[in-house]
Design an enzyme around this catalytic site. Structure first.
Site: not given
Ligand code: CAO
Length: 448
Positions: A420-422
């Site tokens: 998850d790039h967040r």
């Protein structure tokens, strides 16, 4: 009574438009504004309304014909008074064509349409253009250029409910939108929350896919999805839509791991377990999660905090005849290689027998999807939300590796980690995969 010839009006730049519906028959008594034809260009579907009330005769058009401005539709027996009605020149100047309306759907409800007809005088070279202000029929348009079909009744039904046809998938022939499609759309919007109805979107705001009738191309068998597939499909779509995924590809040298595994095979069999690379991978992952705690976490519901976990439960994707399930092996950090092998065998047997309990399926921190026993070179697994990362393992194979002076045959295992790039940045992502790769290349490090 007078007889007039009803012609196709100005339909803009189109010089050959398909007739997809003929809505009148010889002998019909039609009213002013009744739709007589539905035309379809590659950009829009348009209805041609009657510009007079009258009785239809000598119908010239059928479905599949191509028409242009001035094409002869039929004769209409109309009252003398109607024919004698004066032209309204100002209306002719100001009103848009059907095609213009098609290009500006928002204006449809207000704009009158310009329709040209010719009396029989036109047959002897004296066309008499008449403009009639009508309340236009709905014209449907998709800015994407996609085409959709719907009958006037269906369009009227959609209009009454405030449904934009561009948002509806048609289940009829050639993707035609049916009344039941409108009903299903309204139902889905209501179930998803009324607010979406006003934004004209469904789900997470993405447009729905068109429905295609595949039987038009050949034989089709309808097979109900398994219960597991229906449940996991929903979960996968939710994860895919909510998580900005990045997948990092990597590979590692598992030659020495494989030698050790083979050395331990007999001992493992004696202990009643089957030793595969997966249990070593689980151990390497736990070492990675300890060194990179952002991977062993979930986002808080408001997305403002990271909830780092102090336990190490690993979900393992298991392929079953009914679909994919992900049972969880708990406290991987506290279990031996043989213990993990036994638990993996038990859980995968339970999964294939459909005997997993809700507890077996909950509490995971990070998942591994191993296709290494099957094949493939790389793949992009979907993060098993609310986890933030997942590892995909592909099949190891012998490859020539340059050792500085010669090529050596080494067992190289490709793998990937989607995250998850967040929560995880690219640099952290590749540091994590390198860490795992190094620990699998030299499993002695797992003892440290
Ligand atoms: N490279 C080369 N060989 C591998 C390997 C790899 N990465 N991983 C496993 N193998 C070998 C094993 O060593 C075993 O060979 P031997 O019998 O000679 O030792 C053979 O492949 C079969 O292994 P396995 O698949 O039975 O066992 P596993 O522990 O690797 O996997 C399980 C167990 C339950 C994960 C697996 O059976 C399974 O279901 N995998 C599919 C998961 C899946 O569908 N993922 C996709 C999810 S996305 O749709």
């Amino acid at each position: 009574m007078a007889k007039i010839q009803l012609l196709v009006p100005d339909i803009g730049d189109f010089d050959s438009v398909d007739v997809i519906e003929v809505l009148i028959n010889d002998g019909d008594q039609i009213q002013l504004d009744d739709s007589v034809l539905t035309l379809e260009s590659d950009k829009a579907t348009m209805e041609v309304p009657a510009t007079y009330a009258g009785k239809v005769s000598n119908l010239q058009v059928k479905v599949g014909d191509k028409v242009a401005k001035g094409s002869y539709i039929c004769d209409l027996e109309v009252s003398d008074a109607a024919v004698a009605a004066p032209n309204d020149a100002s209306t002719e100047q100001q009103t848009p064509t059907v095609a213009e309306i098609a290009a500006a759907p928002a204006a449809v409800e207000q704009a009158p349409t310009k329709l040209h007809e010719q009396t029989h005088a036109s047959n002897v070279g004296l066309p008499i253009a008449r403009s009639v202000s009508n309340t236009p029929k709905p014209v449907n348009h998709q800015s994407s250029g996609a085409v959709f079909h719907a009958t006037p009744t269906v369009r009227a039904f959609a209009r009454v409910l405030g449904v934009e046809l561009t948002q509806v998938s048609g289940s009829g022939s050639k993707g035609r939108i049916l009344k039941t499609d409108i009903e299903a759309f309204v139902k889905s919007v209501m179930q998803a929350g009324g607010a979406q109805a006003t934004s004209g979107t469904v789900g997470s705001g993405i447009p729905v896919l068109p429905t295609i009738d595949f039987t038009q191309f050949g034989e089709v068998e309808e097979v109900e999805l398994s219960r597991i597939k229906k449940i996991s499909g929903k979960h996968l779509s939710t994860a895919w839509l909510n998580i900005p995924h990045v997948t990092q590809f990597d590979e590692c040298d598992i030659t020495s791991l494989e030698e050790f595994r083979k050395d331990m095979k007999a001992q493992a069999e004696k202990a009643g377990v089957k030793l595969t690379p997966l249990v070593f991978i689980m151990k390497a992952v736990v070492a990675g999660l300890k060194s990179f705690p952002n991977f062993n976490a979930s986002l808080s519901p408001d997305g403002q905090k990271l909830l780092r976990k102090g336990y190490f439960n690993i979900g393992i994707a298991v392929d079953t005849p009914n679909g994919l399930v992900v049972p969880v092996v708990r406290d991987v950090d506290q279990k031996s290689i043989f213990e993990l092998s036994r638990e993996l065998m038990e859980l995968s047997a339970k999964a294939r027998d459909g005997k997993l309990s809700p507890k077996d399926l909950s509490g995971g921190c990070f998942s591994i999807s191993s296709l290494g026993g099957i094949g493939g070179t790389q793949f992009t697994p979907i993060v098993n939300a609310p986890e933030v990362a997942i590892m995909g393992v592909s099949k190891a194979k012998i490859q020539p590796v340059w050792d500085g002076s010669s090529f050596q045959p080494r067992l190289i295992m490709p793998f990937s980690v989607s995250y998850d790039h967040r929560v995880i940045d690219g640099a952290e992502g590749v540091r994590f995969t390198q860490f795992i790769g190094q620990h699998l290349a030299d499993i002695r490090q797992l003892l440290l």
